[in-house]
Design a protein around this motif. Structure first.
Motif, PDB file in Angstrom:
ATOM      1  N   UNK A 250     -40.271  37.416 -39.385  1.00  0.00           N
ATOM      2  CA  UNK A 250     -38.869  38.769 -38.675  1.00  0.00           C
ATOM      3  C   UNK A 250     -39.454  39.503 -38.096  1.00  0.00           C
ATOM      4  N   UNK A 251     -38.846  39.928 -37.006  1.00  0.00           N
ATOM      5  CA  UNK A 251     -39.705  41.337 -35.923  1.00  0.00           C
ATOM      6  C   UNK A 251     -40.718  40.953 -35.145  1.00  0.00           C
ATOM      7  N   UNK A 252     -41.200  40.136 -35.749  1.00  0.00           N
ATOM      8  CA  UNK A 252     -42.309  39.848 -34.218  1.00  0.00           C
ATOM      9  C   UNK A 252     -41.676  38.665 -33.643  1.00  0.00           C
ATOM     10  N   UNK A 253     -42.567  38.634 -32.137  1.00  0.00           N
ATOM     11  CA  UNK A 253     -42.019  38.068 -30.737  1.00  0.00           C
ATOM     12  C   UNK A 253     -43.336  36.809 -30.914  1.00  0.00           C
ATOM     13  N   UNK A 254     -42.939  35.525 -29.914  1.00  0.00           N
ATOM     14  CA  UNK A 254     -43.494  34.669 -30.185  1.00  0.00           C
ATOM     15  C   UNK A 254     -43.804  34.330 -28.370  1.00  0.00           C
ATOM     16  N   UNK A 255     -44.361  34.359 -28.016  1.00  0.00           N
ATOM     17  CA  UNK A 255     -44.393  33.762 -26.184  1.00  0.00           C
ATOM     18  C   UNK A 255     -44.957  31.908 -26.655  1.00  0.00           C
ATOM     19  N   UNK A 256     -43.816  30.686 -26.126  1.00  0.00           N
ATOM     20  CA  UNK A 256     -44.439  29.969 -26.354  1.00  0.00           C
ATOM     21  C   UNK A 256     -44.516  29.066 -24.817  1.00  0.00           C
ATOM     22  N   UNK A 257     -45.572  28.452 -24.988  1.00  0.00           N
ATOM     23  CA  UNK A 257     -45.969  28.546 -23.027  1.00  0.00           C
ATOM     24  C   UNK A 257     -45.855  26.984 -23.163  1.00  0.00           C
ATOM     25  N   UNK A 258     -45.163  26.540 -22.117  1.00  0.00           N
ATOM     26  CA  UNK A 258     -45.188  25.252 -22.329  1.00  0.00           C
ATOM     27  C   UNK A 258     -44.413  24.992 -23.124  1.00  0.00           C
ATOM     28  N   UNK A 259     -43.278  24.964 -23.280  1.00  0.00           N
ATOM     29  CA  UNK A 259     -41.989  24.702 -23.997  1.00  0.00           C
ATOM     30  C   UNK A 259     -41.643  23.101 -24.455  1.00  0.00           C
ATOM     31  N   UNK A 260     -41.516  23.014 -23.175  1.00  0.00           N
ATOM     32  CA  UNK A 260     -40.396  21.953 -22.592  1.00  0.00           C
ATOM     33  C   UNK A 260     -39.196  21.991 -23.645  1.00  0.00           C
TER      34      UNK A 260
ATOM     35  N   UNK B   8     -39.582  31.289 -24.499  1.00  0.00           N
ATOM     36  CA  UNK B   8     -39.705  29.748 -24.454  1.00  0.00           C
ATOM     37  C   UNK B   8     -39.863  29.855 -22.930  1.00  0.00           C
ATOM     38  N   UNK B   9     -41.115  29.110 -22.144  1.00  0.00           N
ATOM     39  CA  UNK B   9     -41.430  29.683 -21.137  1.00  0.00           C
ATOM     40  C   UNK B   9     -41.656  27.907 -20.537  1.00  0.00           C
ATOM     41  N   UNK B  10     -41.501  27.346 -19.711  1.00  0.00           N
ATOM     42  CA  UNK B  10     -42.117  26.017 -18.570  1.00  0.00           C
ATOM     43  C   UNK B  10     -41.411  26.156 -17.276  1.00  0.00           C
ATOM     44  N   UNK B  11     -41.639  25.047 -17.336  1.00  0.00           N
ATOM     45  CA  UNK B  11     -40.987  24.896 -15.536  1.00  0.00           C
ATOM     46  C   UNK B  11     -40.135  23.489 -15.347  1.00  0.00           C
ATOM     47  N   UNK B  12     -40.219  21.909 -16.699  1.00  0.00           N
ATOM     48  CA  UNK B  12     -38.899  21.349 -16.576  1.00  0.00           C
ATOM     49  C   UNK B  12     -38.044  22.264 -16.489  1.00  0.00           C
ATOM     50  N   UNK B  13     -36.925  21.279 -15.637  1.00  0.00           N
ATOM     51  CA  UNK B  13     -35.213  22.416 -16.491  1.00  0.00           C
ATOM     52  C   UNK B  13     -34.857  21.895 -17.395  1.00  0.00           C
ATOM     53  N   UNK B  14     -35.123  20.487 -17.134  1.00  0.00           N
ATOM     54  CA  UNK B  14     -34.372  19.632 -17.901  1.00  0.00           C
ATOM     55  C   UNK B  14     -34.927  19.648 -19.136  1.00  0.00           C
ATOM     56  N   UNK B  15     -35.820  20.030 -19.567  1.00  0.00           N
ATOM     57  CA  UNK B  15     -36.477  20.651 -21.120  1.00  0.00           C
ATOM     58  C   UNK B  15     -35.912  21.868 -21.247  1.00  0.00           C
ATOM     59  N   UNK B  16     -35.881  22.822 -20.193  1.00  0.00           N
ATOM     60  CA  UNK B  16     -35.535  24.010 -20.962  1.00  0.00           C
ATOM     61  C   UNK B  16     -34.297  24.135 -21.407  1.00  0.00           C
ATOM     62  N   UNK B  17     -33.195  22.837 -20.180  1.00  0.00           N
ATOM     63  CA  UNK B  17     -31.524  23.225 -20.963  1.00  0.00           C
ATOM     64  C   UNK B  17     -31.721  22.872 -21.765  1.00  0.00           C
ATOM     65  N   UNK B  18     -32.619  21.631 -22.216  1.00  0.00           N
ATOM     66  CA  UNK B  18     -32.079  21.142 -23.706  1.00  0.00           C
ATOM     67  C   UNK B  18     -32.449  21.678 -24.908  1.00  0.00           C
ATOM     68  N   UNK B  19     -33.437  22.769 -24.532  1.00  0.00           N
ATOM     69  CA  UNK B  19     -33.882  24.075 -25.483  1.00  0.00           C
ATOM     70  C   UNK B  19     -32.766  24.981 -25.576  1.00  0.00           C
ATOM     71  N   UNK B  20     -32.376  24.959 -24.424  1.00  0.00           N
ATOM     72  CA  UNK B  20     -31.549  26.345 -24.209  1.00  0.00           C
ATOM     73  C   UNK B  20     -30.156  25.608 -25.446  1.00  0.00           C
ATOM     74  N   UNK B  21     -29.567  24.784 -24.602  1.00  0.00           N
ATOM     75  CA  UNK B  21     -28.476  24.021 -26.184  1.00  0.00           C
ATOM     76  C   UNK B  21     -28.986  23.672 -27.385  1.00  0.00           C
TER      77      UNK B  21
END
Length: 120
Positions: free
Chosen positions: A41-51, A69-82
């Motif tokens: 808790x309190x730490x920040x992680x950047x996950x590159x290519x998170x899918x 979560x950082x990536x380019x495929x919108x479909x994967x990022x949408x699933x991650x956000x949900x």
């Protein structure tokens, strides 16, 4: 891609959980990563290519850290956000369309950076 019993079974056998992963990092490897990066808790992680959010969302849930979560495929990022909303992680998770070369963050924004199962 729609998930089914066969996909879930393969993932359980290979990764050790049916998270909906889109890579090959095992549950044990993700736990090792959390320990190595000193996520808590309190730490920040950047996950590159998170899918779709594996292992970033898992690490946030397991350790209490915040994750972007950082990536380019919108479909994967949408699933991650949900998934972040469904798992109650949305207050500690942000999703952004970006590449590792073009990140919109200032230096020292993150305590740790991960990039599991990314084709470089």
């Amino acid at each position: 891609m729609p998930r089914g019993a066969v996909t879930d079974d393969i993932e359980r056998r290979v990764i050790g959980a049916d998270f909906g992963a889109d890579g090959y990092t095992t549950l044990a490897q993700a736990d090792d990563l959390a320990a190595h990066l000193d996520l808590r808790p309190g730490r920040r992680l950047l996950d590159l290519g998170s899918g779709r959010g594996w292992p970033g969302l898992y690490l946030a849930a397991r350790t209490g850290c915040a994750v972007v979560l950082a990536d380019l495929p919108g479909d994967g990022l949408g699933i991650a956000a949900l998934r972040a909303v469904r798992e109650g992680l949305d207050t500690r998770c942000a999703v952004i369309a970006a590449t590792g070369q073009h990140l919109p963050f200032a230096a020292e924004t993150f305590d740790a950076v991960g990039h599991a199962d990314v084709m470089c």
